[in-house]
Design an enzyme around this catalytic site. Structure first.
Site, PDB file in Angstrom:
ATOM      1  N   ASP A  13     -98.531  56.207  75.679  1.00 51.68           N
ATOM      2  CA  ASP A  13     -97.406  56.444  74.757  1.00 51.68           C
ATOM      3  C   ASP A  13     -96.506  55.226  74.602  1.00 51.68           C
ATOM      4  O   ASP A  13     -95.304  55.351  74.400  1.00 51.68           O
ATOM      5  CB  ASP A  13     -96.566  57.656  75.214  1.00 51.68           C
ATOM      6  CG  ASP A  13     -97.426  58.881  75.450  1.00 51.68           C
ATOM      7  OD1 ASP A  13     -98.306  59.127  74.631  1.00 51.68           O
ATOM      8  OD2 ASP A  13     -97.213  59.564  76.474  1.00 51.68           O
ATOM      9  N   LYS A  16     -98.763  52.102  70.934  1.00 52.91           N
ATOM     10  CA  LYS A  16     -99.937  51.292  70.567  1.00 52.91           C
ATOM     11  C   LYS A  16    -100.370  51.546  69.126  1.00 52.91           C
ATOM     12  O   LYS A  16    -100.771  50.619  68.429  1.00 52.91           O
ATOM     13  CB  LYS A  16    -101.121  51.620  71.496  1.00 52.91           C
ATOM     14  CG  LYS A  16    -100.885  51.239  72.938  1.00 52.91           C
ATOM     15  CD  LYS A  16    -102.080  51.592  73.796  1.00 52.91           C
ATOM     16  CE  LYS A  16    -102.276  53.071  74.021  1.00 52.91           C
ATOM     17  NZ  LYS A  16    -101.220  53.759  74.776  1.00 52.91           N
ATOM     18  N   ALA A  39    -105.666  61.004  73.520  1.00 54.04           N
ATOM     19  CA  ALA A  39    -104.744  60.027  72.952  1.00 54.04           C
ATOM     20  C   ALA A  39    -104.055  60.609  71.725  1.00 54.04           C
ATOM     21  O   ALA A  39    -104.601  61.464  71.047  1.00 54.04           O
ATOM     22  CB  ALA A  39    -105.509  58.771  72.545  1.00 54.04           C
ATOM     23  N   GLY A  40    -102.855  60.138  71.458  1.00 51.02           N
ATOM     24  CA  GLY A  40    -102.158  60.512  70.225  1.00 51.02           C
ATOM     25  C   GLY A  40    -101.506  59.261  69.693  1.00 51.02           C
ATOM     26  O   GLY A  40    -100.509  58.815  70.237  1.00 51.02           O
ATOM     27  N   HIS A  41    -102.117  58.657  68.684  1.00 53.86           N
ATOM     28  CA  HIS A  41    -101.590  57.402  68.158  1.00 53.86           C
ATOM     29  C   HIS A  41    -100.859  57.667  66.849  1.00 53.86           C
ATOM     30  O   HIS A  41    -101.436  58.164  65.891  1.00 53.86           O
ATOM     31  CB  HIS A  41    -102.732  56.391  67.968  1.00 53.86           C
ATOM     32  CG  HIS A  41    -103.272  55.892  69.276  1.00 53.86           C
ATOM     33  ND1 HIS A  41    -104.428  55.164  69.396  1.00 53.86           N
ATOM     34  CD2 HIS A  41    -102.776  56.011  70.533  1.00 53.86           C
ATOM     35  CE1 HIS A  41    -104.632  54.860  70.679  1.00 53.86           C
ATOM     36  NE2 HIS A  41    -103.637  55.373  71.385  1.00 53.86           N
ATOM     37  N   GLN A 225    -104.366  55.504  76.118  1.00 56.05           N
ATOM     38  CA  GLN A 225    -103.651  55.709  77.397  1.00 56.05           C
ATOM     39  C   GLN A 225    -103.034  54.372  77.849  1.00 56.05           C
ATOM     40  O   GLN A 225    -102.641  53.584  77.004  1.00 56.05           O
ATOM     41  CB  GLN A 225    -104.581  56.289  78.481  1.00 56.05           C
ATOM     42  CG  GLN A 225    -105.008  57.728  78.208  1.00 56.05           C
ATOM     43  CD  GLN A 225    -106.140  57.851  77.215  1.00 56.05           C
ATOM     44  OE1 GLN A 225    -107.131  57.168  77.307  1.00 56.05           O
ATOM     45  NE2 GLN A 225    -106.000  58.730  76.250  1.00 56.05           N
TER      46      GLN A 225
HETATM   47  P1  IMP Z   1    -106.543  63.746  80.628  1.00 54.63           P
HETATM   48  O1  IMP Z   1    -106.774  62.370  80.107  1.00 54.63           O
HETATM   49  O2  IMP Z   1    -106.352  64.778  79.543  1.00 54.63           O
HETATM   50  O3  IMP Z   1    -107.570  64.142  81.636  1.00 54.63           O
HETATM   51  O4  IMP Z   1    -105.154  63.740  81.428  1.00 54.63           O
HETATM   52  C1  IMP Z   1    -104.964  62.983  82.629  1.00 54.63           C
HETATM   53  C2  IMP Z   1    -103.570  62.402  82.672  1.00 54.63           C
HETATM   54  O5  IMP Z   1    -103.447  61.390  81.677  1.00 54.63           O
HETATM   55  C3  IMP Z   1    -102.463  63.408  82.382  1.00 54.63           C
HETATM   56  O6  IMP Z   1    -101.328  63.033  83.136  1.00 54.63           O
HETATM   57  C4  IMP Z   1    -102.171  63.198  80.906  1.00 54.63           C
HETATM   58  O7  IMP Z   1    -100.867  63.585  80.560  1.00 54.63           O
HETATM   59  C5  IMP Z   1    -102.357  61.692  80.802  1.00 54.63           C
HETATM   60  N1  IMP Z   1    -102.740  61.243  79.476  1.00 54.63           N
HETATM   61  C6  IMP Z   1    -103.960  61.302  78.915  1.00 54.63           C
HETATM   62  N2  IMP Z   1    -103.944  60.752  77.680  1.00 54.63           N
HETATM   63  C7  IMP Z   1    -102.695  60.317  77.484  1.00 54.63           C
HETATM   64  C8  IMP Z   1    -102.067  59.608  76.400  1.00 54.63           C
HETATM   65  O8  IMP Z   1    -102.683  59.256  75.398  1.00 54.63           O
HETATM   66  N3  IMP Z   1    -100.745  59.317  76.570  1.00 54.63           N
HETATM   67  C9  IMP Z   1    -100.080  59.658  77.697  1.00 54.63           C
HETATM   68  N4  IMP Z   1    -100.621  60.286  78.726  1.00 54.63           N
HETATM   69  C10 IMP Z   1    -101.923  60.624  78.625  1.00 54.63           C
END
Ligand code: IMP
Length: 427
Positions: A13, A16, A39-41, A225
């Protein structure tokens, strides 16, 4: 920029999406190489907001090729929904502008279910995942039972591999978790239909990107991430399931490591984290709330409130060094306007020892003491400024102080969500 790696240096977050969208104006190819729809871009162009989870952030630039490479865990339903959404808004997405690796692993409903069910069993040790099936899909990849995009295009192969995978997963879902098993026939039918829709986009993206590089095309690698969520180098086990920085590119995109010409990190002017796990400079009280309100710090994927804290120079220095960054972009500087004072974490006390090095074993961070230094803040809206010298003196002092603490040049400042809201310092 023959090839450029752009990656997050904190816990994701970092903004990017916006920076990659902006840099994509000078790129021919934008490549996602890890992660998935976790991811959320977010990009804002002329006031219009676009949030992407899987499609790379070059897609808003007509003619730019966008590659979802082999290292991404692809949820085909999500990917196709994004394609449909973009097309409805008039964004051109064709088999030329979007390329999907036949070697990328797939996320199915059983992965999403297992993600949520396993979290429940972890109790207090839960990771706080996005629930998008990321961990279970990468686990299947490592266990060699996953299905890849290429498998979807071959109904017989898809049937054999998905049946075998589901037989085991259904037994676990039903007998271990006491949940409802999935209907194999319905899953198979849906998988084959998704394969048909994906077919025009699918190819050997590694070979394509290597050829593009040889042809002198400009390649931008889009990290998802952030380094502190890297499976090897982040705050394990509170991490995602892939290598989130430049080190993830060679394996995740089939691109030679020596051809990555430049690496640029992205970090906010403060810190945020969603999900569980160590966050040394977290602010639990009023100041943290104020940062969350000013920065609208809610997850782009899950809507969860983000934990907020001061800039952590120890963590960012570590992330930049690990990835050999040539420079970094400081984002969300505008969010810090109006604070009387700004602090930065400059060292930790770990096991009674003062250190400015990030500990190799993250549990050492549990309850560690953080040393801060503080500087005066500044007043006023800076989001309309475009020249560095026009920033309030204290804002410039903050930028230069953090740059010195981190030891890598800040090459751009981002001062608002819009593509145009940046101040260049060399990038
Ligand atoms: P997962 O990737 O869904 O398995 O989550 C594992 C950890 O990574 C958790 O704490 C999520 O909140 C964090 N996480 C995964 N993708 C993102 C992202 O794009 N931004 C922020 N945190 C993320």
């Amino acid at each position: 920029m023959p090839s450029l790696s752009v990656f997050g240096v904190q816990w994701g977050d970092e903004g990017k999406g916006k920076i990659i969208d902006r840099l994509a104006a000078d790129a021919d190819v934008v490549v996602r190489y890890q992660g998935g729809a976790n991811a959320g871009h977010t990009m804002v162009v002329d006031g219009e907001k676009t949030v992407l989870h899987l499609v790379p952030c070059g897609v808003l630039h007509p003619g730019t090729k966008n590659v979802v490479a082999n290292g991404v865990a692809i949820d085909p339903i999500q990917l196709l929904a994004e394609v449909d959404g973009l097309r409805e808004r008039g964004v051109e997405v064709t088999g030329e502008t979007l390329r999907v690796s036949s070697g990328a692993h797939l996320i199915f409903e059983h992965h999403r279910q297992m993600d949520r069910l396993s979290e429940h069993w972890l109790g207090d040790g839960r990771i706080g995942t996005t629930g998008r099936g990321i961990g279970p899909a990468y686990a299947d990849k490592a266990s060699r039972v996953g299905l890849r995009v290429g498998d979807l295009l071959d109904p017989n192969r898809c049937r054999t591999r998905l049946s075998a995978a589901l037989a085991e997963k259904n037994a676990t879902i039903e007998r271990v978790h006491g949940a409802q098993p999935l209907d194999l026939d319905a899953e198979l039918e849906s998988a084959v239909a998704l394969g048909d829709r994906l077919r025009p986009f699918v190819g050997d993206t590694g070979a394509e990107v290597r050829a593009d590089y040889r042809a002198g095309k400009r390649i931008l690698f889009e990290g998802a991430q952030g380094i502190m969520l890297d499976i090897d180098h982040g705050t394990y086990p509170f991490v995602t399931s892939s290598n989130t920085g430049t080190a993830g590119i060679p394996a995740g995109a089939g691109f030679p490591p020596g051809h990555i010409d430049r690496a640029i990190g992205i970090a906010k002017a403060y810190c945020t984290r969603v999900g569980e796990g160590p966050f040394p400079s977290e602010l639990a009280g009023e100041v943290g709330e104020a940062i969350r309100a000013a920065g609208n710090e809610y997850g782009a994927t899950t809507g969860r409130p983000r934990r907020c804290g001061w800039f952590d120079a120890v963590a960012v220095r570590y992330g930049l060094a690990l990835n050999g960054a040539d420079g970094w972009v400081m984002t969300n500087l505008d969010v810090l306007s109006g604070f009387d004072e700004l602090s930065v974490a400059t060292a930790y006390v770990v096991g009674g020892e003062l250190t400015s090095e990030y500990p190799a074993h993250p549990p050492a961070l549990d309850g560690c003491e953080v040393r801060y230094e503080t500087r005066p803040g500044w007043e006023g809206d800076i989001s309309g400024l475009r020249r560095y010298e026009d920033l309030p003196e204290n804002a410039r002092a903050y930028v230069e102080w953090v740059e010195e603490l981190v030891g890598t040049p800040i090459v751009m400042l981002s001062i608002g969500p819009d593509r145009e809201q940046v101040i260049s310092r060399g990038l």
